[in-house]
Design a protein around this motif. Sequence first.
Motif, PDB file in Angstrom:
ATOM      1  N   LYS A   1       0.830  -1.206   0.000  1.00 20.81           N
ATOM      2  CA  LYS A   1       0.000   0.000   0.000  1.00 20.81           C
ATOM      3  C   LYS A   1       0.865   1.257   0.000  1.00 20.81           C
ATOM      4  CE  LYS A   1      -3.845   2.211   2.446  1.00 20.81           C
ATOM      5  NZ  LYS A   1      -4.789   2.106   3.596  1.00 20.81           N
ATOM      6  N   GLN A   2       1.946   1.238   0.777  1.00 23.71           N
ATOM      7  CA  GLN A   2       2.828   2.404   0.843  1.00 23.71           C
ATOM      8  C   GLN A   2       3.551   2.635  -0.486  1.00 23.71           C
ATOM      9  OE1 GLN A   2       4.971   1.010   4.333  1.00 23.71           O
ATOM     10  NE2 GLN A   2       4.177   2.704   5.566  1.00 23.71           N
ATOM     11  N   LEU A   3       4.046   1.550  -1.090  1.00 24.17           N
ATOM     12  CA  LEU A   3       4.715   1.690  -2.383  1.00 24.17           C
ATOM     13  C   LEU A   3       3.725   2.132  -3.445  1.00 24.17           C
ATOM     14  CD1 LEU A   3       7.216   1.457  -4.145  1.00 24.17           C
ATOM     15  CD2 LEU A   3       6.713  -0.991  -4.430  1.00 24.17           C
ATOM     16  N   ALA A   4       2.503   1.627  -3.373  1.00 29.43           N
ATOM     17  CA  ALA A   4       1.475   2.041  -4.329  1.00 29.43           C
ATOM     18  C   ALA A   4       1.229   3.542  -4.243  1.00 29.43           C
ATOM     19  CB  ALA A   4       0.183   1.268  -4.068  1.00 29.43           C
ATOM     20  N   ALA A   5       1.183   4.065  -3.016  1.00 29.94           N
ATOM     21  CA  ALA A   5       0.973   5.503  -2.832  1.00 29.94           C
ATOM     22  C   ALA A   5       2.142   6.303  -3.407  1.00 29.94           C
ATOM     23  CB  ALA A   5       0.793   5.813  -1.348  1.00 29.94           C
ATOM     24  N   MET A   6       3.345   5.803  -3.229  1.00 27.90           N
ATOM     25  CA  MET A   6       4.529   6.498  -3.748  1.00 27.90           C
ATOM     26  C   MET A   6       4.518   6.529  -5.271  1.00 27.90           C
ATOM     27  SD  MET A   6       7.245   4.746  -1.097  1.00 27.90           S
ATOM     28  CE  MET A   6       8.728   5.479  -1.784  1.00 27.90           C
ATOM     29  N   LEU A   7       4.002   5.462  -5.882  1.00 25.23           N
ATOM     30  CA  LEU A   7       3.979   5.369  -7.346  1.00 25.23           C
ATOM     31  C   LEU A   7       2.671   5.887  -7.939  1.00 25.23           C
ATOM     32  CD1 LEU A   7       5.562   1.814  -7.723  1.00 25.23           C
ATOM     33  CD2 LEU A   7       6.627   3.983  -8.360  1.00 25.23           C
ATOM     34  N   GLU A   8       1.713   6.210  -7.044  1.00 27.94           N
ATOM     35  CA  GLU A   8       0.396   6.708  -7.461  1.00 27.94           C
ATOM     36  C   GLU A   8      -0.343   5.672  -8.306  1.00 27.94           C
ATOM     37  OE1 GLU A   8       1.141  10.481  -9.310  1.00 27.94           O
ATOM     38  OE2 GLU A   8       1.432  11.494  -7.392  1.00 27.94           O
ATOM     39  N   VAL A   9      -0.300   4.428  -7.821  1.00 26.72           N
ATOM     40  CA  VAL A   9      -1.044   3.337  -8.446  1.00 26.72           C
ATOM     41  C   VAL A   9      -1.790   2.599  -7.336  1.00 26.72           C
ATOM     42  CG1 VAL A   9       0.616   3.072 -10.324  1.00 26.72           C
ATOM     43  CG2 VAL A   9       0.883   1.703  -8.242  1.00 26.72           C
ATOM     44  N   ASP A  10      -2.599   1.585  -7.708  1.00 18.36           N
ATOM     45  CA  ASP A  10      -3.292   0.815  -6.680  1.00 18.36           C
ATOM     46  C   ASP A  10      -2.468  -0.392  -6.260  1.00 18.36           C
ATOM     47  OD1 ASP A  10      -3.674  -1.128  -8.697  1.00 18.36           O
ATOM     48  OD2 ASP A  10      -5.574  -0.224  -9.283  1.00 18.36           O
ATOM     49  N   THR A  11      -2.868  -1.022  -5.158  1.00  7.32           N
ATOM     50  CA  THR A  11      -2.098  -2.149  -4.626  1.00  7.32           C
ATOM     51  C   THR A  11      -2.156  -3.360  -5.555  1.00  7.32           C
ATOM     52  OG1 THR A  11      -4.018  -2.813  -3.292  1.00  7.32           O
ATOM     53  CG2 THR A  11      -2.344  -1.448  -2.221  1.00  7.32           C
ATOM     54  N   VAL A  12      -3.209  -3.469  -6.339  1.00 10.32           N
ATOM     55  CA  VAL A  12      -3.297  -4.564  -7.306  1.00 10.32           C
ATOM     56  C   VAL A  12      -2.158  -4.467  -8.314  1.00 10.32           C
ATOM     57  CG1 VAL A  12      -4.682  -5.593  -9.143  1.00 10.32           C
ATOM     58  CG2 VAL A  12      -5.790  -4.825  -7.035  1.00 10.32           C
ATOM     59  N   SER A  13      -1.841  -3.237  -8.730  1.00  9.48           N
ATOM     60  CA  SER A  13      -0.744  -3.029  -9.674  1.00  9.48           C
ATOM     61  C   SER A  13       0.577  -3.448  -9.057  1.00  9.48           C
ATOM     62  CB  SER A  13      -0.683  -1.556 -10.099  1.00  9.48           C
ATOM     63  OG  SER A  13      -1.835  -1.189 -10.833  1.00  9.48           O
ATOM     64  N   ILE A  14       0.782  -3.100  -7.790  1.00 10.85           N
ATOM     65  CA  ILE A  14       2.023  -3.484  -7.118  1.00 10.85           C
ATOM     66  C   ILE A  14       2.153  -4.994  -7.065  1.00 10.85           C
ATOM     67  CG2 ILE A  14       3.339  -3.385  -4.969  1.00 10.85           C
ATOM     68  CD1 ILE A  14       3.210  -0.744  -6.488  1.00 10.85           C
ATOM     69  N   SER A  15       1.061  -5.679  -6.754  1.00  7.29           N
ATOM     70  CA  SER A  15       1.081  -7.136  -6.714  1.00  7.29           C
ATOM     71  C   SER A  15       1.453  -7.709  -8.076  1.00  7.29           C
ATOM     72  CB  SER A  15      -0.289  -7.659  -6.282  1.00  7.29           C
ATOM     73  OG  SER A  15      -0.292  -9.076  -6.230  1.00  7.29           O
ATOM     74  N   ARG A  16       0.931  -7.110  -9.133  1.00  2.00           N
ATOM     75  CA  ARG A  16       1.257  -7.582 -10.480  1.00  2.00           C
ATOM     76  C   ARG A  16       2.722  -7.323 -10.808  1.00  2.00           C
ATOM     77  NH1 ARG A  16      -4.127  -5.282 -13.647  1.00  2.00           N
ATOM     78  NH2 ARG A  16      -5.542  -6.986 -13.028  1.00  2.00           N
ATOM     79  N   TYR A  17       3.229  -6.154 -10.422  1.00  8.63           N
ATOM     80  CA  TYR A  17       4.641  -5.846 -10.680  1.00  8.63           C
ATOM     81  C   TYR A  17       5.540  -6.865  -9.994  1.00  8.63           C
ATOM     82  CZ  TYR A  17       2.813  -1.184 -11.874  1.00  8.63           C
ATOM     83  OH  TYR A  17       2.122  -0.132 -12.409  1.00  8.63           O
ATOM     84  N   GLU A  18       5.144  -7.271  -8.783  1.00 11.46           N
ATOM     85  CA  GLU A  18       5.983  -8.167  -7.996  1.00 11.46           C
ATOM     86  C   GLU A  18       5.887  -9.629  -8.439  1.00 11.46           C
ATOM     87  OE1 GLU A  18       5.972  -5.571  -3.832  1.00 11.46           O
ATOM     88  OE2 GLU A  18       5.038  -7.551  -3.876  1.00 11.46           O
ATOM     89  N   ASN A  19       4.792  -9.970  -9.107  1.00 12.82           N
ATOM     90  CA  ASN A  19       4.569 -11.373  -9.437  1.00 12.82           C
ATOM     91  C   ASN A  19       4.442 -11.685 -10.921  1.00 12.82           C
ATOM     92  OD1 ASN A  19       4.143 -12.655  -6.644  1.00 12.82           O
ATOM     93  ND2 ASN A  19       2.803 -10.876  -6.583  1.00 12.82           N
ATOM     94  N   ASP A  20       4.323 -10.647 -11.748  1.00 11.18           N
ATOM     95  CA  ASP A  20       4.122 -10.871 -13.173  1.00 11.18           C
ATOM     96  C   ASP A  20       5.056  -9.977 -13.958  1.00 11.18           C
ATOM     97  OD1 ASP A  20       3.300 -11.314 -15.731  1.00 11.18           O
ATOM     98  OD2 ASP A  20       1.196 -10.760 -15.418  1.00 11.18           O
ATOM     99  N   ASP A  21       6.189 -10.548 -14.385  1.00 11.99           N
ATOM    100  CA  ASP A  21       7.196  -9.764 -15.104  1.00 11.99           C
ATOM    101  C   ASP A  21       6.670  -9.178 -16.406  1.00 11.99           C
ATOM    102  OD1 ASP A  21       9.974 -11.938 -14.227  1.00 11.99           O
ATOM    103  OD2 ASP A  21       9.004 -10.319 -13.150  1.00 11.99           O
ATOM    104  N   ASN A  22       5.600  -9.738 -16.942  1.00 14.05           N
ATOM    105  CA  ASN A  22       5.074  -9.238 -18.206  1.00 14.05           C
ATOM    106  C   ASN A  22       4.588  -7.800 -18.104  1.00 14.05           C
ATOM    107  OD1 ASN A  22       5.554 -11.735 -19.301  1.00 14.05           O
ATOM    108  ND2 ASN A  22       3.448 -12.455 -19.083  1.00 14.05           N
ATOM    109  N   LYS A  23       4.323  -7.338 -16.899  1.00 12.68           N
ATOM    110  CA  LYS A  23       3.821  -5.986 -16.713  1.00 12.68           C
ATOM    111  C   LYS A  23       4.932  -4.952 -16.636  1.00 12.68           C
ATOM    112  CE  LYS A  23      -0.369  -7.569 -16.410  1.00 12.68           C
ATOM    113  NZ  LYS A  23      -1.329  -7.367 -17.517  1.00 12.68           N
TER     114      LYS A  23
END
Length: 205
Positions: free
Chosen positions: A16-38
């Motif tokens: 949640k904190q990283l999402a706020a820093m990047l101005e995205v939602d937590t779902v996006s962070i989860s995808r970044y961390e688990n799906d290299d295609n993104k």
Amino acid sequence: MSRIGEVRRARGLTQKQLAAMLEVDTVSISRYENDDNKLTLPLLRRIAGKLDCRVVDLIDEADGATATGHSSLPEYDIRAAAGGGALNDSEEAVDHWLFSESQMEQLGLNRGPAGMIRIVGDSMEPTLRSGSRVIIDRSDNDISTPGIFVVWDGAGLVIKRLERVFGSEPRKVKVKSDNPLHDEYVVREEDLHVIGRARVEIKLL
């Protein structure tokens, strides 16, 4: 899989904190961390900036790539000095840069032996600017075709234009700068250690 989650946790940050820093939602962070295609290079650099780390720290080097259809080129901290010459004995990658497979093909590069270095000095200006990065094809060290190479000339690591001296015995090589303020010099070919041919200058990354 990327190492974004590992680095994030090491920084004591929640998704949640990283999402706020990047101005995205937590779902996006989860995808970044688990799906290299993104992942893309601009996105990796943005995340690295927020996590205060290098892009290489976010890459699972075992995969050799962090995004589908992209290859990762290492940047080495050996800093070819287009002038006096310099060499850092460590060739550990300090960063990685992503290129699409089509870009790699256009450049005629094999992913394994290619790398990048940063130019220091003005001896190759205006062709190559001090501070810019250059892709080096480490599989091409054949100076029978003249060109610009990264080479150890016996005094230092330099990036210069190399040209064999026709008819010389033992073989000699002209080591030339594109900047007319720098003199060319001649060395015995056996005293040169050619690292690779300079393929392309990367001006804005």
